[in-house]
Design an enzyme around this catalytic site. Structure first.
Site, PDB file in Angstrom:
ATOM      1  N   SER A 231      24.439 -12.359 -30.341  1.00 23.72           N
ATOM      2  CA  SER A 231      24.297 -11.682 -31.629  1.00 23.72           C
ATOM      3  C   SER A 231      23.303 -12.438 -32.496  1.00 23.72           C
ATOM      4  CB  SER A 231      25.642 -11.601 -32.371  1.00 23.72           C
ATOM      5  OG  SER A 231      26.574 -10.814 -31.675  1.00 23.72           O
ATOM      6  N   SER A 269      24.677  -7.243 -27.990  1.00 27.93           N
ATOM      7  CA  SER A 269      24.150  -8.075 -29.069  1.00 27.93           C
ATOM      8  C   SER A 269      24.472  -7.438 -30.408  1.00 27.93           C
ATOM      9  CB  SER A 269      22.628  -8.227 -28.920  1.00 27.93           C
ATOM     10  OG  SER A 269      22.097  -8.997 -29.973  1.00 27.93           O
ATOM     11  N   GLU A 271      23.806  -7.143 -34.261  1.00 22.12           N
ATOM     12  CA  GLU A 271      22.817  -7.439 -35.307  1.00 22.12           C
ATOM     13  C   GLU A 271      23.383  -6.993 -36.650  1.00 22.12           C
ATOM     14  OE1 GLU A 271      20.704  -7.784 -31.630  1.00 22.12           O
ATOM     15  OE2 GLU A 271      21.813  -6.050 -32.373  1.00 22.12           O
TER      16      GLU A 271
END
Length: 343
Positions: A231, A269, A271
């Site tokens: 992340s 991931s 964000e």
């Protein structure tokens, strides 16, 4: 200080940066770390104070934006509903969010005896990335004392790289962590600052772009293939008077900076972006029903979008260039970018 003046000659964008080239160029913003670096334990806590007063009673207008929601950040729901930030922002590893949140609550209760007595509750903001590759994350090594130490360490000229919450993080398959940058611009004859701070733990090596140059044009070497997991947390700060809506617009532009470094925002991931302004304050209690509010004319916002893109791009690169090679859990080693560049 950011990547300004680095020995490889990398430059990002064309706007001028602040004296420190960090988010703390925004007056009142400070950052502190508590780093745990001992064999299998490679983790920590990073704290950001949005101003030097009583944040609970003197709240800041704020906004958040989730680009990809693979994350466990606390406090976003209330920020999106009320548009205010009322605590420091803390960063740690994924499984330590609960401990850090409890410590932040205790920190706020000690400074505000009215919370849950004569007034409402408090909205603690804790952000995370998963450092399990380098850190024994299941050991739950972060304690409340580490949180208090990070808060006590807050200062303008703070460290970047493999420190605090960034100790065990990987960015584009290399050693990542804490990175920061700032940009200055003029509005109505007055100089203002926009700053960014990232906790980088995302993306893959083959996609990395360094100041506009693909990594494979800089290096004739590579690293073993790896997944786009992890992340990146991005915090934006400014002293420009903005509304919550305008702050959310800045949050969305963080993706431009991430894309410039080669991020594809993969499935695994997360964000997540937060933004606040130190200029527009909201008192916890008010004798008047109507509060004054200054905001930017939207036709003047384009330079701010550019500043955000440049700050975020440079912050990611700064997290890489300030990091060091770290050996941690099960003897795993993650190399730093500077070591590769020096070979």
């Amino acid at each position: 200080m950011g990547i300004a003046g680095n020995k490889w000659g990398f430059t990002v964008g064309r706007l001028p940066h602040g004296p420190l080239d960090k988010i703390s160029d925004v007056p009142g913003v400070t950052v502190g770390h508590c780093t745990l670096a001992d064999g299998n334990i490679q983790t920590g806590v990073t704290a950001l104070l949005p101003h030097q007063g009583d944040v609970f009673h003197d709240k800041l207008l704020a906004a958040s934006y989730v680009i990809n929601g693979f994350g466990k950040t606390t406090g976003l729901v209330q920020i999106d509903e009320l548009g205010t930030l009322e605590t420091p922002i803390l960063f740690t590893n994924t499984l330590s969010v609960g401990t850090v949140e409890t410590a932040l609550v205790k920190y706020m209760l000690a400074r505000n005896p009215d919370i849950c007595e004569t007034t409402g509750s408090v909205n603690p903001v804790v952000c995370e990335c998963n450092d399990s590759g380098l850190n024994d994350i299941r050991g739950l090594h972060v304690t409340e004392e580490h949180v208090f130490a990070a808060l006590a360490d807050c200062k303008a000229d703070f460290a970047e790289g493999a420190v605090g919450a960034g100790r065990g993080m990987r960015c584009h398959g290399l050693k990542g962590g804490i990175g920061s940058a700032s940009r200055q611009l003029e509005l109505d004859g007055k100089r203002y600052t926009i700053g960014a701070l990232v906790l980088s733990n995302h993306a893959v090596f083959d996609d990395l772009i360094v100041a506009g140059t693909p990594i494979h044009d800089l290096l004739d070497k590579s690293i073993p293939p790896h997944e786009d997991k992890g992340s990146i947390i991005t915090v934006l700060a400014t002293d420009i008077p903005l509304s919550e809506r305008q702050l959310r617009r800045l949050c969305r532009r963080a993706l431009v900076g991430l894309s410039r470094t080669g991020s594809m925002c993969g499935n695994g991931s997360g964000e997540i972006v937060l933004a606040f302004t130190t200029t527009n304050r909201v008192p916890h209690d008010s004798e008047t029903a109507i509060l004054p509010l200054q905001m930017l004319h939207d036709d003047a916002i384009n330079p701010l979008f550019r500043a955000v893109a440049e700050c975020v791009e440079e912050s990611v690169l700064s997290s890489l260039l300030h990091a060091e090679t770290v050996t941690g859990y099960h003897g795993r080693t993650v190399q730093c970018l500077t070591e590769l560049l020096n070979q």
